[in-house]
Enzyme design. Structure first.
Site, PDB file in Angstrom:
ATOM      1  N   PRO A 112      46.093 -45.683 -13.608  1.00  0.00           N
ATOM      2  CA  PRO A 112      46.247 -46.559 -14.777  1.00  0.00           C
ATOM      3  C   PRO A 112      47.711 -46.646 -15.230  1.00  0.00           C
ATOM      4  O   PRO A 112      48.378 -45.638 -15.390  1.00  0.00           O
ATOM      5  CB  PRO A 112      45.383 -45.899 -15.856  1.00  0.00           C
ATOM      6  CG  PRO A 112      45.070 -44.535 -15.365  1.00  0.00           C
ATOM      7  CD  PRO A 112      45.319 -44.480 -13.891  1.00  0.00           C
ATOM      8  N   GLU A 113      48.177 -47.873 -15.373  1.00  0.00           N
ATOM      9  CA  GLU A 113      49.523 -48.096 -15.892  1.00  0.00           C
ATOM     10  C   GLU A 113      49.386 -48.654 -17.307  1.00  0.00           C
ATOM     11  O   GLU A 113      48.281 -48.847 -17.818  1.00  0.00           O
ATOM     12  CB  GLU A 113      50.254 -49.083 -14.983  1.00  0.00           C
ATOM     13  CG  GLU A 113      50.450 -48.537 -13.573  1.00  0.00           C
ATOM     14  CD  GLU A 113      51.908 -48.283 -13.244  1.00  0.00           C
ATOM     15  OE1 GLU A 113      52.739 -48.239 -14.174  1.00  0.00           O
ATOM     16  OE2 GLU A 113      52.214 -48.137 -12.061  1.00  0.00           O
ATOM     17  N   HIS A 123      31.578 -36.851 -13.385  1.00  0.00           N
ATOM     18  CA  HIS A 123      32.943 -36.769 -13.905  1.00  0.00           C
ATOM     19  C   HIS A 123      33.089 -37.299 -15.332  1.00  0.00           C
ATOM     20  O   HIS A 123      34.202 -37.547 -15.782  1.00  0.00           O
ATOM     21  CB  HIS A 123      33.898 -37.486 -12.953  1.00  0.00           C
ATOM     22  CG  HIS A 123      33.875 -36.896 -11.577  1.00  0.00           C
ATOM     23  ND1 HIS A 123      34.314 -35.610 -11.310  1.00  0.00           N
ATOM     24  CD2 HIS A 123      33.434 -37.389 -10.406  1.00  0.00           C
ATOM     25  CE1 HIS A 123      34.159 -35.349 -10.024  1.00  0.00           C
ATOM     26  NE2 HIS A 123      33.619 -36.413  -9.450  1.00  0.00           N
ATOM     27  N   ARG A 159      39.779 -36.815 -11.099  1.00  0.00           N
ATOM     28  CA  ARG A 159      40.863 -35.916 -10.664  1.00  0.00           C
ATOM     29  C   ARG A 159      41.385 -35.027 -11.790  1.00  0.00           C
ATOM     30  O   ARG A 159      42.163 -34.110 -11.552  1.00  0.00           O
ATOM     31  CB  ARG A 159      41.998 -36.745 -10.045  1.00  0.00           C
ATOM     32  CG  ARG A 159      41.491 -37.486  -8.796  1.00  0.00           C
ATOM     33  CD  ARG A 159      42.589 -38.248  -8.119  1.00  0.00           C
ATOM     34  NE  ARG A 159      43.634 -37.353  -7.607  1.00  0.00           N
ATOM     35  CZ  ARG A 159      44.752 -37.773  -7.043  1.00  0.00           C
ATOM     36  NH1 ARG A 159      44.985 -39.069  -6.934  1.00  0.00           N
ATOM     37  NH2 ARG A 159      45.648 -36.920  -6.603  1.00  0.00           N
ATOM     38  N   ARG A 205      75.733 -44.464 -16.381  1.00  0.00           N
ATOM     39  CA  ARG A 205      74.818 -43.833 -15.426  1.00  0.00           C
ATOM     40  C   ARG A 205      75.008 -44.429 -14.034  1.00  0.00           C
ATOM     41  O   ARG A 205      74.986 -45.639 -13.864  1.00  0.00           O
ATOM     42  CB  ARG A 205      73.351 -44.053 -15.861  1.00  0.00           C
ATOM     43  CG  ARG A 205      73.026 -43.516 -17.251  1.00  0.00           C
ATOM     44  CD  ARG A 205      73.055 -42.011 -17.309  1.00  0.00           C
ATOM     45  NE  ARG A 205      72.023 -41.391 -16.503  1.00  0.00           N
ATOM     46  CZ  ARG A 205      70.846 -40.986 -16.979  1.00  0.00           C
ATOM     47  NH1 ARG A 205      70.538 -41.152 -18.246  1.00  0.00           N
ATOM     48  NH2 ARG A 205      69.981 -40.399 -16.176  1.00  0.00           N
TER      49      ARG A 205
END
Ligand code: ZN
Length: 268
Positions: free
Chosen positions: A2-3, A90, A109, A150
């Site tokens: 999931p984003e 789950h 997971r 950077r």
């Protein structure tokens, strides 16, 4: 995995069932995910009314009228399901509302997490405090200040949650493609004008995915009641060797241990 768009879609789906409702029952069906569930989770949430929902980076926020906020993270494989007819192996957390709706947090997971944080301390909660600005709030000038000096590759810097929060591998690749910026370009070398394009690209790739997720929410629930997951199409992500719209070929390189997909003709 999931984003941010999946988390945003999940929060909007949960909002329809939870907002203004009282939580009648909470059951943790094991002791932990990535870390232990708060021991007093049931005690603090049972009887509380959900006053608002929100999102910060990839954390979902469920605020209650008891000045507690339940903070969840979906990790690698987490999802919420609504009114799923049966409990599954789950399904690790179960919440029932006063309307008899049943929410289950499924996470095979178990890289996800659930925490309870006093709402007034949320800003200072370490995992949130360390985060940079939201992608929808950041400006090109912000980004210039954060990237200034950077020399690391822009691909890696955009994945750093302290610089900008909530961007995962997929959307960094897609946003750099859309902005025409080469993923190896040193972050500090990008002009303000190009950062302007990058900020717009970041917002548009995320917003399009959120809109796609929102359209799946229209019927509200997929047959298995799972929230937040939807199919998406990408311009470069996971398309190594395939054609870019420009006629060039999408390439894959590895940066910081993760795959980067880009078009060498479009990105400089
Ligand atoms: Zn191209």
């Amino acid at each position: 995995m999931p984003e941010l768009p999946e988390v945003e879609t999940t929060v909007r789906g949960l909002e329809r069932v939870l907002l203004g409702r009282r939580i009648e029952r909470v059951e943790a069906r094991r002791a932990d995910l990535r870390r232990a569930f708060p021991q007093d989770l049931g005690q603090r949430l049972t009887g509380a009314k959900v006053s608002a929902l929100g999102r910060r980076a990839k954390y979902g926020l469920i605020h209650t009228d008891r000045d507690d906020t339940m903070v969840f993270h979906l990790g690698m494989s987490g999802s919420w399901r609504i009114d799923h007819p049966s409990l599954e192996k789950h399904d690790h957390l179960l919440i029932e509302t006063d309307e008899g709706r049943r929410l289950t947090l499924n996470d095979p997971r178990r890289f996800g997490s659930v925490d309870l944080v006093p709402t007034r301390e949320l800003q200072d909660w370490p995992a949130l405090k360390a985060l940079g600005p939201e992608p929808f709030d950041v400006t090109a000038r912000d980004l210039r200040d954060r990237l200034g000096g950077r020399s690391a590759a822009i691909k890696l810097l955009l994945g750093d949650q302290r610089i900008i929060a909530g961007l995962g591998n997929i959307y960094v690749c897609e946003a750099l493609y859309r902005a025409g910026i080469h993923p190896k370009r040193p972050g500090g070398s990008i002009s303000l004008e190009r950062l302007d394009k990058l900020v717009l690209a970041i917002r548009s790739v995320l917003q399009e995915a959120i809109d796609a997720g929102g359209s799946t929410l229209r019927d509200f629930i997929s047959p298995d009641g799972e929230l937040g997951y939807f199919s998406k199409t990408f311009a470069v992500y996971d398309r190594e060797g395939r054609s870019c719209a420009c006629g060039g070929t999408v390439r894959r390189i590895v940066q910081g241990g993760r795959s980067t997909f880009y078009c060498p003709k479009c990105q400089h």
